[in-house]
Design a protein around this motif. Sequence first.
Motif, PDB file in Angstrom:
ATOM      1  N   PRO A 144      -9.664   4.674   8.071  1.00  0.00           N
ATOM      2  CA  PRO A 144     -11.002   5.303   8.078  1.00  0.00           C
ATOM      3  C   PRO A 144     -12.077   4.416   8.683  1.00  0.00           C
ATOM      4  O   PRO A 144     -13.065   4.919   9.208  1.00  0.00           O
ATOM      5  CB  PRO A 144     -11.276   5.579   6.591  1.00  0.00           C
ATOM      6  CG  PRO A 144     -10.255   4.799   5.829  1.00  0.00           C
ATOM      7  CD  PRO A 144      -9.087   4.585   6.723  1.00  0.00           C
ATOM      8  N   SER A 165       0.513   4.299   0.038  1.00  0.00           N
ATOM      9  CA  SER A 165       0.247   5.446   0.908  1.00  0.00           C
ATOM     10  C   SER A 165       0.763   5.205   2.330  1.00  0.00           C
ATOM     11  O   SER A 165       0.902   6.132   3.111  1.00  0.00           O
ATOM     12  CB  SER A 165      -1.245   5.764   0.932  1.00  0.00           C
ATOM     13  OG  SER A 165      -1.962   4.651   1.407  1.00  0.00           O
ATOM     14  N   LEU A 166       1.069   3.940   2.653  1.00  0.00           N
ATOM     15  CA  LEU A 166       1.600   3.670   4.001  1.00  0.00           C
ATOM     16  C   LEU A 166       3.088   3.999   4.105  1.00  0.00           C
ATOM     17  O   LEU A 166       3.616   4.205   5.188  1.00  0.00           O
ATOM     18  CB  LEU A 166       1.404   2.192   4.363  1.00  0.00           C
ATOM     19  CG  LEU A 166      -0.025   1.739   4.632  1.00  0.00           C
ATOM     20  CD1 LEU A 166      -0.032   0.252   4.961  1.00  0.00           C
ATOM     21  CD2 LEU A 166      -0.644   2.531   5.769  1.00  0.00           C
ATOM     22  N   PHE A 170      -1.534   7.185  12.334  1.00  0.00           N
ATOM     23  CA  PHE A 170      -2.172   6.660  11.131  1.00  0.00           C
ATOM     24  C   PHE A 170      -3.625   6.342  11.449  1.00  0.00           C
ATOM     25  O   PHE A 170      -3.936   5.656  12.407  1.00  0.00           O
ATOM     26  CB  PHE A 170      -1.423   5.401  10.686  1.00  0.00           C
ATOM     27  CG  PHE A 170      -2.204   4.558   9.735  1.00  0.00           C
ATOM     28  CD1 PHE A 170      -2.529   5.062   8.489  1.00  0.00           C
ATOM     29  CD2 PHE A 170      -2.610   3.289  10.086  1.00  0.00           C
ATOM     30  CE1 PHE A 170      -3.255   4.282   7.612  1.00  0.00           C
ATOM     31  CE2 PHE A 170      -3.325   2.511   9.207  1.00  0.00           C
ATOM     32  CZ  PHE A 170      -3.655   3.003   7.965  1.00  0.00           C
ATOM     33  N   GLU A 218      -5.822  -4.878   1.365  1.00  0.00           N
ATOM     34  CA  GLU A 218      -5.215  -4.631   2.668  1.00  0.00           C
ATOM     35  C   GLU A 218      -5.430  -5.868   3.530  1.00  0.00           C
ATOM     36  O   GLU A 218      -6.501  -6.467   3.496  1.00  0.00           O
ATOM     37  CB  GLU A 218      -5.926  -3.411   3.281  1.00  0.00           C
ATOM     38  CG  GLU A 218      -5.685  -3.197   4.744  1.00  0.00           C
ATOM     39  CD  GLU A 218      -4.469  -2.356   4.992  1.00  0.00           C
ATOM     40  OE1 GLU A 218      -3.372  -2.775   4.565  1.00  0.00           O
ATOM     41  OE2 GLU A 218      -4.599  -1.291   5.604  1.00  0.00           O
ATOM     42  N   ASN A 278       0.886  -1.166   0.000  1.00  0.00           N
ATOM     43  CA  ASN A 278       0.000   0.000   0.000  1.00  0.00           C
ATOM     44  C   ASN A 278       0.928   1.220   0.000  1.00  0.00           C
ATOM     45  O   ASN A 278       1.503   1.568   1.026  1.00  0.00           O
ATOM     46  CB  ASN A 278      -0.899  -0.029   1.240  1.00  0.00           C
ATOM     47  CG  ASN A 278      -1.862   1.141   1.263  1.00  0.00           C
ATOM     48  OD1 ASN A 278      -1.637   2.160   0.608  1.00  0.00           O
ATOM     49  ND2 ASN A 278      -2.940   0.992   2.030  1.00  0.00           N
TER      50      ASN A 278
HETATM   51  C1  LIG Z   1      -3.744   2.072   2.089  1.00  0.00           C
HETATM   52  O1  LIG Z   1      -3.624   2.716   3.336  1.00  0.00           O
HETATM   53  C2  LIG Z   1      -4.457   3.833   3.500  1.00  0.00           C
HETATM   54  C3  LIG Z   1      -4.135   4.474   4.812  1.00  0.00           C
HETATM   55  O2  LIG Z   1      -2.949   5.138   4.758  1.00  0.00           O
HETATM   56  C4  LIG Z   1      -5.904   3.412   3.418  1.00  0.00           C
HETATM   57  O3  LIG Z   1      -6.741   4.532   3.538  1.00  0.00           O
HETATM   58  C5  LIG Z   1      -6.165   2.693   2.118  1.00  0.00           C
HETATM   59  O4  LIG Z   1      -7.459   2.153   2.111  1.00  0.00           O
HETATM   60  C6  LIG Z   1      -5.176   1.554   1.911  1.00  0.00           C
HETATM   61  N1  LIG Z   1      -5.340   1.021   0.551  1.00  0.00           N
HETATM   62  C7  LIG Z   1      -5.609  -0.264   0.317  1.00  0.00           C
HETATM   63  C8  LIG Z   1      -5.694  -0.664  -1.117  1.00  0.00           C
HETATM   64  O5  LIG Z   1      -5.771  -1.060   1.215  1.00  0.00           O
END
Ligand SMILES: *[C@@H]1O[C@H](CO)[C@@H](O)[C@H](O)[C@H]1NC(C)=O
Length: 435
Positions: free
Chosen positions: A430, A309-310, A427, A416, A307
């Motif tokens: 949501p 964004s992590l 972190f 995820e 992921n």
């Molecule tokens: C990746 O992590 C973010 C939090 O940083 C989250 O909001 C997002 O759903 C995640 N993406 C996946 C594909 O799991």
Amino acid sequence: MAVVWFAVLLLFTCREVFASYRDCSNIVEIRSCDECIRCGGHWCNDPYEFTRCHLDLADNWCQGMKESIPTDNDMAVSGQFFDPKYAVNSVRSGREHNLAIKYRSSESDPKVEYVVNSTQGSDVFVTKTTSCKDGSCTTTLDVSPETNFCSIKGSTHEYFNVKLNIQNVSEEAVMKFHVPCACACSSKVELMSPKCNGRGSLSCGVCTCDSGWSGTFCETPICEKKRGDVPCTDSARSDVECSGNGVCGPCDECVCFTDRLGSQYFEKDNFCADICMATNDCDDCFHNPMPGRCDFCHFPLIKQNLNQSLLEQKDEFNRNVWITCNDTLDGCHFEYVAMKANEETYYMVTKSCDPVEEKQVTGGVNVTLPIVLGIIAVVAAVAATAGYLVWKNRPPALPLNDPMYQNIGAEDCTGENPLYKPPTSSFKNPTYGKW
Ligand SMILES: *[C@@H]1O[C@H](CO)[C@@H](O)[C@H](O)[C@H]1NC(C)=O
Ligand SMILES: *[C@@H]1O[C@H](CO)[C@@H](O)[C@H](O)[C@H]1NC(C)=O
Ligand SMILES: *[C@@H]1O[C@H](CO)[C@@H](O)[C@H](O)[C@H]1NC(C)=O
């Protein structure tokens, strides 16, 4: 039963006696100004002087650095009958002092009585002798506060009074004897003194060392293990001292850097091994394309799908949570990021020569997103039923033999990890907390 009680009582009494007893027999060994003065000694503030406490002032001893003994201003006041009627004298514990009091008396052998009170212990010896001639008498007081006179909380200005009553003399005579029970220098403390190598506080020329250090100048480390037993290089891994992530400390133990990337994961008890070294030890786990816990590792190692964004995640000290590592396996070089939370290590492969892995990393998400979302929904429903507590205290290993997972091909596992718990407070998932 009575016998037992007696024994206990006796033991207790003995302990009490020893607790209050001040041993002044070996005064040259004393290493505290207060204790030196309480034993009636003289103190040297020079840390380089071998003998710090002397009973007598030797000529060449401790020149210019002797602690001056606090005194009261000695004085004497005559009264109508007594000379003196009131007097202040400085005496030392463990020493004798004489004081003559003169008065006129019609008696040739008057009855002399005295009472003593003091700010410290009652350990004061007082004797008196009286002689009279032609109606003029002299009572000589012999006073000696014992070395037990000062309590351990005694201050620079302790004293005792001796009050005299003489037959047929209407006046009272009060003699005050000042006994120093602490050094003036004791109240001055220099913290982290350079004289103590910055590892202790200095007072009266004595270093009180911080934990882990000893010696006159706090120059000697106190090592739990014997020096030399603990090398700073890991023969199994490399010949680099402390894995290049620390320095060999004073006790021949690795002291890990704290300001490097990933230093929060450096293992102090394992030659400062970093997180990549630890995960690279578990080679077999990288063969497994499935997300979840790897059973081929000696510590809990959990794979997650990438992921992006992590990767930028920071912890509360603004340190990178995910650390970039790489490894080569069967000629295949790959890169991954790793992090540790709650004793569990997580990793995500970021770059791989393995086409299956590569596909997951780059393009897999779109194809399988609906399936992934479905899995998340199922797990969410289960978690909601089981309740938040169960979620928090989840079993450590992801059940790989769970039929739900066995039915999914490797390429489908792009979502995820539903059981992944965010490692830091910064972190925010949501969905977290909404279930
Ligand atoms: C990746 O992590 C973010 C939090 O940083 C989250 O909001 C997002 O759903 C995640 N993406 C996946 C594909 O799991
Ligand atoms: C001790 O004796 C002195 C002189 O008699 C007196 O002034 C003082 O109040 C006494 N102190 C105590 C605590 O009894
Ligand atoms: C692999 O990791 C090592 C140690 O962390 C690093 O020195 C090296 O540059 C990395 N290699 C690549 C190709 O990223």
